[in-house]
Design an enzyme around this catalytic site. Structure first.
Site, mmCIF file in Angstrom:
data_model
loop_
_atom_site.group_PDB
_atom_site.id
_atom_site.type_symbol
_atom_site.label_atom_id
_atom_site.label_comp_id
_atom_site.label_asym_id
_atom_site.label_seq_id
_atom_site.Cartn_x
_atom_site.Cartn_y
_atom_site.Cartn_z
ATOM 1 N N GLU A 50 88.549 4.084 13.183
ATOM 2 C CA GLU A 50 89.733 3.421 12.630
ATOM 3 C C GLU A 50 89.674 1.930 12.929
ATOM 4 O O GLU A 50 88.988 1.508 13.868
ATOM 5 C CB GLU A 50 91.004 4.017 13.226
ATOM 6 C CG GLU A 50 91.099 3.858 14.723
ATOM 7 C CD GLU A 50 92.194 4.708 15.348
ATOM 8 O OE1 GLU A 50 92.809 4.237 16.324
ATOM 9 O OE2 GLU A 50 92.417 5.839 14.901
ATOM 10 N N SER A 89 93.853 1.280 28.289
ATOM 11 C CA SER A 89 93.140 0.358 27.415
ATOM 12 C C SER A 89 91.771 0.963 27.105
ATOM 13 O O SER A 89 91.410 2.011 27.638
ATOM 14 C CB SER A 89 92.993 -1.001 28.095
ATOM 15 O OG SER A 89 92.389 -0.841 29.360
ATOM 16 N N LEU A 90 91.007 0.306 26.242
ATOM 17 C CA LEU A 90 89.691 0.816 25.853
ATOM 18 C C LEU A 90 88.588 -0.075 26.399
ATOM 19 O O LEU A 90 88.747 -1.288 26.497
ATOM 20 C CB LEU A 90 89.574 0.860 24.326
ATOM 21 C CG LEU A 90 90.502 1.818 23.584
ATOM 22 C CD1 LEU A 90 90.310 1.664 22.083
ATOM 23 C CD2 LEU A 90 90.253 3.250 23.993
ATOM 24 N N ASP A 133 95.109 -6.016 15.501
ATOM 25 C CA ASP A 133 95.429 -7.060 16.467
ATOM 26 C C ASP A 133 96.941 -7.173 16.561
ATOM 27 O O ASP A 133 97.568 -8.023 15.935
ATOM 28 C CB ASP A 133 94.805 -8.386 16.021
ATOM 29 C CG ASP A 133 94.595 -9.331 17.197
ATOM 30 O OD1 ASP A 133 94.252 -10.492 16.958
ATOM 31 O OD2 ASP A 133 94.775 -8.901 18.348
ATOM 32 N N ASP A 149 117.691 -0.114 -3.289
ATOM 33 C CA ASP A 149 118.828 -0.937 -2.855
ATOM 34 C C ASP A 149 120.156 -0.312 -3.274
ATOM 35 O O ASP A 149 121.153 -0.373 -2.541
ATOM 36 C CB ASP A 149 118.710 -2.351 -3.433
ATOM 37 C CG ASP A 149 117.529 -3.104 -2.853
ATOM 38 O OD1 ASP A 149 117.102 -4.093 -3.481
ATOM 39 O OD2 ASP A 149 117.038 -2.706 -1.775
ATOM 40 N N CYS A 175 94.908 -12.844 53.877
ATOM 41 C CA CYS A 175 94.833 -13.752 52.720
ATOM 42 C C CYS A 175 96.084 -13.609 51.865
ATOM 43 O O CYS A 175 96.400 -12.524 51.381
ATOM 44 C CB CYS A 175 93.588 -13.444 51.894
ATOM 45 S SG CYS A 175 93.365 -14.577 50.508
ATOM 46 N N CYS A 180 86.963 -18.880 51.797
ATOM 47 C CA CYS A 180 87.998 -18.582 50.800
ATOM 48 C C CYS A 180 88.863 -19.817 50.578
ATOM 49 O O CYS A 180 89.372 -20.393 51.551
ATOM 50 C CB CYS A 180 88.847 -17.405 51.278
ATOM 51 S SG CYS A 180 90.316 -17.106 50.261
ATOM 52 N N LYS A 209 83.829 -4.450 19.039
ATOM 53 C CA LYS A 209 84.430 -5.720 18.635
ATOM 54 C C LYS A 209 83.570 -6.460 17.607
ATOM 55 O O LYS A 209 82.337 -6.451 17.682
ATOM 56 C CB LYS A 209 84.628 -6.615 19.868
ATOM 57 C CG LYS A 209 85.647 -6.080 20.856
ATOM 58 C CD LYS A 209 87.004 -5.905 20.215
ATOM 59 C CE LYS A 209 88.099 -5.659 21.213
ATOM 60 N NZ LYS A 209 88.457 -6.813 22.008
ATOM 61 N N CYS A 257 92.587 -18.813 52.156
ATOM 62 C CA CYS A 257 92.868 -18.553 53.580
ATOM 63 C C CYS A 257 91.776 -19.030 54.525
ATOM 64 O O CYS A 257 91.957 -18.974 55.747
ATOM 65 C CB CYS A 257 93.123 -17.062 53.810
ATOM 66 S SG CYS A 257 91.644 -16.030 53.657
ATOM 67 N N CYS A 303 86.637 -12.557 49.335
ATOM 68 C CA CYS A 303 87.219 -13.062 50.569
ATOM 69 C C CYS A 303 87.292 -11.901 51.549
ATOM 70 O O CYS A 303 87.771 -10.818 51.208
ATOM 71 C CB CYS A 303 88.616 -13.617 50.299
ATOM 72 S SG CYS A 303 89.620 -13.810 51.788
ATOM 73 N N TYR A 352 101.385 1.278 12.683
ATOM 74 C CA TYR A 352 100.423 2.354 12.423
ATOM 75 C C TYR A 352 100.271 3.186 13.695
ATOM 76 O O TYR A 352 100.153 2.633 14.799
ATOM 77 C CB TYR A 352 99.046 1.799 12.048
ATOM 78 C CG TYR A 352 98.867 1.481 10.588
ATOM 79 C CD1 TYR A 352 99.085 2.450 9.611
ATOM 80 C CD2 TYR A 352 98.448 0.219 10.180
ATOM 81 C CE1 TYR A 352 98.912 2.149 8.268
ATOM 82 C CE2 TYR A 352 98.270 -0.085 8.838
ATOM 83 C CZ TYR A 352 98.499 0.891 7.892
ATOM 84 O OH TYR A 352 98.324 0.599 6.561
ATOM 85 N N GLU A 369 100.346 0.880 17.009
ATOM 86 C CA GLU A 369 100.328 -0.586 17.069
ATOM 87 C C GLU A 369 101.384 -1.166 16.133
ATOM 88 O O GLU A 369 101.444 -0.807 14.953
ATOM 89 C CB GLU A 369 98.944 -1.094 16.649
ATOM 90 C CG GLU A 369 98.616 -2.485 17.127
ATOM 91 C CD GLU A 369 97.994 -2.474 18.514
ATOM 92 O OE1 GLU A 369 97.919 -1.398 19.128
ATOM 93 O OE2 GLU A 369 97.582 -3.557 18.971
ATOM 94 N N LYS A 388 90.696 -1.585 14.494
ATOM 95 C CA LYS A 388 91.391 -1.983 15.718
ATOM 96 C C LYS A 388 92.323 -3.135 15.357
ATOM 97 O O LYS A 388 91.905 -4.289 15.247
ATOM 98 C CB LYS A 388 90.415 -2.407 16.805
ATOM 99 C CG LYS A 388 91.111 -2.698 18.130
ATOM 100 C CD LYS A 388 90.122 -3.058 19.218
ATOM 101 C CE LYS A 388 90.856 -3.259 20.531
ATOM 102 N NZ LYS A 388 91.912 -4.287 20.477
#
Length: 672
Positions: free
Chosen positions: A115, A84-85, A119, A39, A434, A410, A316, A413, A428, A225, A175, A117
């Protein structure tokens, strides 16, 4: 007052000291000095900068906060998509992933980097000449939001890299999350002030980073991280993922200390069990672990599928579950026409949120779980993102519980709902009419590999559909310059250019036209094959599923999708309107006999620019002769065709010993 020269020298020393102490505190977790000394240094820095405002540097520790609030976030287009995984929910899923990796690489064992995962919220950080210049969210993977001002407030994100040897352009991915302790303290403070508290750290972190006022973000206990890279120029980094992470750590970028290198599936499962036991004592929330193939050349060989890499998977942990009542089942029509049964539930608090809707995935899952309206069901937040119904409490089933039936038409439509035998997904068949599919269809119809309507991008399509100016692809050709000029961010000149692009798109080819229609399961290669087989549109439209299965590589599922599409009167009406609007193509040359498929079994990769033809034309010629075109080089590639200014695929071909053809050799091959 300190002289400018002395101030400049002292400011440089203070910045270096503060950056060093940030590194010791956030990256190494080994502070050298107490907070009071940190500081004191920060106070001295800010006093000197106030005395000499012209010496304030953008990467100074004092500049993490202070920018004015934004009115909106800008868009950032990711040069390398932020994928994404795929998920593994069981030991069997992990073993299947490892088996696929080993079989693809043709090796006995693979080393993985493992590593936690976290959130939190995926973030991209761009460093130019070692200085942080941009922060962006993942968004949809291709386009994210510019949150540079906000990421600068996160103290564990360095504004200037340490050491030396970093690339001129370095995109770090990782993340941003909120530690458990910080989340609890934030909620306690909010409760004291009588304000609304937050439900879970993940949503709080995401919301904090997306504040238009960076001062609010700065007040939140966010941390970061790193777990990987995007664009790197020049790419002189190590050839193992674990070594890259160590490089990042040396440059002052925070890398999770729980990261490990393991051997094979057994090592992965051992790490999963270890972290599972440790999960509750970690200072942050995790919902699983991630395994990544450690060797970068093996990652490149494995490549990607859809929106996920083949070389990584998220394993997961079991998600939180609760019981509630299934009140009703609705069917949602997605942008590709897929019908998804959706459970309407008695609201239940699970996984940190109140859930009233949950996915039932598809009708096979509904039947397998014997889910009925009125049942007491078990709800789980799958992947802590999408709630799902995982089962029924049969002991509580009511006598009047009703079976769930797939609608014949559908719900949007009224078109026929098609579900090929043996397929889980129902669709559909009114793709051209549609409204649930309209935006996606028009974007696809106008895309470069379809009718290639220059200037008709995603935002314009959204406006045209929302203003009800386009209901079907045929309406594109009825748009007028005044209508276009009236759109947001469109002037007379832009409208004229777009109108010219629309007019030019009337001249196309039959394969492009078929691909542009967006028929389920019909990609570019199948459209090419259909055009070659039937030679014209009319016989294709009249073919039944049995006749369609005579086309090479068209099986019963694809055949039924095509036949169902052309059975719909409104789809035929749109095609007729397109032809009436002037959409046309030249007659196809006579289809080559099977003996003329000279490139059958050969796989090509194209790189660089060809002088004699476009890349699309080269691809079309290869597929016409029975060959295949891939996007990345592997040991199974037959040829790499290198035009002028080839990219990294040429070096990869040379490294793997794949035969390289220059343009002249390629032309000789296809002419033969």
């Amino acid at each position: 007052m300190t002289s400018r020269r002395d101030a400049e020298k002292r400011l440089g020393e203070l910045r270096r000291q503060l950056q060093h102490h940030n590194y010791r505190y956030y990256v190494l977790d080994e502070p050298e000095v107490p907070d009071s000394e940190y500081d004191r240094l920060m106070r001295e820095l800010t006093v000197l900068e106030k005395e000499h405002p012209g010496l304030v540097a953008p990467d100074s520790p004092s500049q993490r906060v202070g920018a004015a609030p934004l009115k909106a976030f800008g868009e950032v287009r990711h040069s390398v998509p932020m994928l994404s995984l795929d998920n593994a929910f069981s030991e069997e899923d992990l073993l299947s992933f490892d088996r696929r990796v080993r079989e693809k690489l043709e090796v006995e064992q693979v080393e993985y980097t493992t590593e936690p995962k976290l959130d939190g919220l995926a973030i991209s950080l761009t460093y130019e000449a070692g200085r942080l210049t941009r922060g962006a969210t993942r968004g949809d993977g291709s386009t994210g939001e510019d949150v540079t001002q906000n990421v600068r407030t996160v103290k564990s994100i360095p504004l200037q890299l340490l050491g030396q040897g970093w690339p001129a352009l370095l995109e770090v991915r990782g993340e941003v999350y909120m530690p458990k302790r910080g989340f609890e303290e934030l909620n306690r403070e909010l409760a004291k002030r009588g304000e609304k508290t937050y439900v879970n750290p993940r949503n709080t972190a995401a919301g904090s980073l997306r504040q238009l006022d960076p001062r609010i973000t700065a007040a939140r206990p966010l941390e970061f991280y790193a777990y990987g890279l995007g664009v790197v120029k020049p790419d002189t980094l190590p050839k193992r993922h674990s070594e890259i992470l160590e490089k990042l750590r040396g440059w002052g970028i925070r890398v999770n200390r729980e990261t490990r290198q393991v051997k094979g599936a057994a090592g992965c499962l051992e790490y999963y069990a270890h972290l599972g036991k440790k999960r509750e004592t970690l200072p942050y929330e995790i919902d699983g672990v991630v395994y990544k193939v450690d060797r970068i050349d093996w990652q490149e060989e494995l490549g990607f599928v859809s929106r996920a890499p083949r070389w990584a998977v998220a394993h997961k942990f079991p998600a939180q579950e609760e019981m509630t009542i299934l009140k009703a089942v609705d069917f949602q029509v997605g942008r590709t026409g897929a019908l998804t049964p959706t459970a309407r539930l008695e609201p239940v608090f699970v996984g940190g949120v109140t859930v009233s809707n949950a996915t039932l995935h598809n009708m096979d899952e509904v039947a397998r779980k014997d889910i009925r309206v009125g049942d007491t069901v078990i709800v789980r937040r799958a992947g802590d993102v999408i709630p799902e119904v995982v089962g029924v409490v049969l002991a509580r089933r009511l006598k009047n519980a009703k079976r769930v039936l797939l609608p014949k038409e559908c719900p949007v439509c009224g078109s026929e709902v098609v579900r090929p035998e043996g397929e889980a997904v129902a669709r559909c068949s009114g793709g051209l009419v549609c409204s649930a599919q309209r935006k996606e269809l028009i974007r696809h119809f106008a895309s470069r590999r379809a009718l290639d309507i220059e200037g008709l991008g995603e935002k314009l399509v959204d406006q045209l559909v929302e203003k009800d100016l386009i209901k079907t692809p045929a309406d594109v050709f009825a748009l007028t310059i005044p209508e276009l000029a009236d759109l947001e961010r469109m002037g007379e000149k832009s409208a004229q250019n777009l109108a010219a692009g629309i007019a030019g798109a009337r001249k196309t080819t039959l394969p492009r036209f078929l691909y542009a229609l967006g028929i389920p399961e019909v990609g570019e290669a199948t459209a090419q094959t259909l055009a070659q087989h039937f030679g014209a549109l009319e016989p294709l439209m009249e073919a039944d599923a049995e006749a369609l299965q005579e086309v090479p590589d068209v099986g019963p599922v694809v055949a039924e999708e095509i036949a169902a599409f052309f059975r719909q009167k409104h789809n035929r009406a749109v095609i007729a309107a397109l032809r009436k609007a002037g959409v046309s193509w030249p007659a196809l040359p006579k289809r080559p006999a099977s003996g003329a498929q000279t490139l059958a079994g050969k796989t090509f990769v194209l790189t660089g620019t060809l002088a004699a033809m476009t890349r699309d034309q080269a691809k079309e010629r290869i597929t016409t002769l029975g060959g295949k075109v891939a996007g990345s080089v592997s040991k199974k590639t037959s040829y790499v065709v290198a035009g002028s200014e080839p990219g990294s695929k040429l070096q990869e071909a040379e490294r793997l010993g794949v035969e390289v053809l220059d343009e002249e050799a390629f032309l000789r091959l296809i002419r033969a």
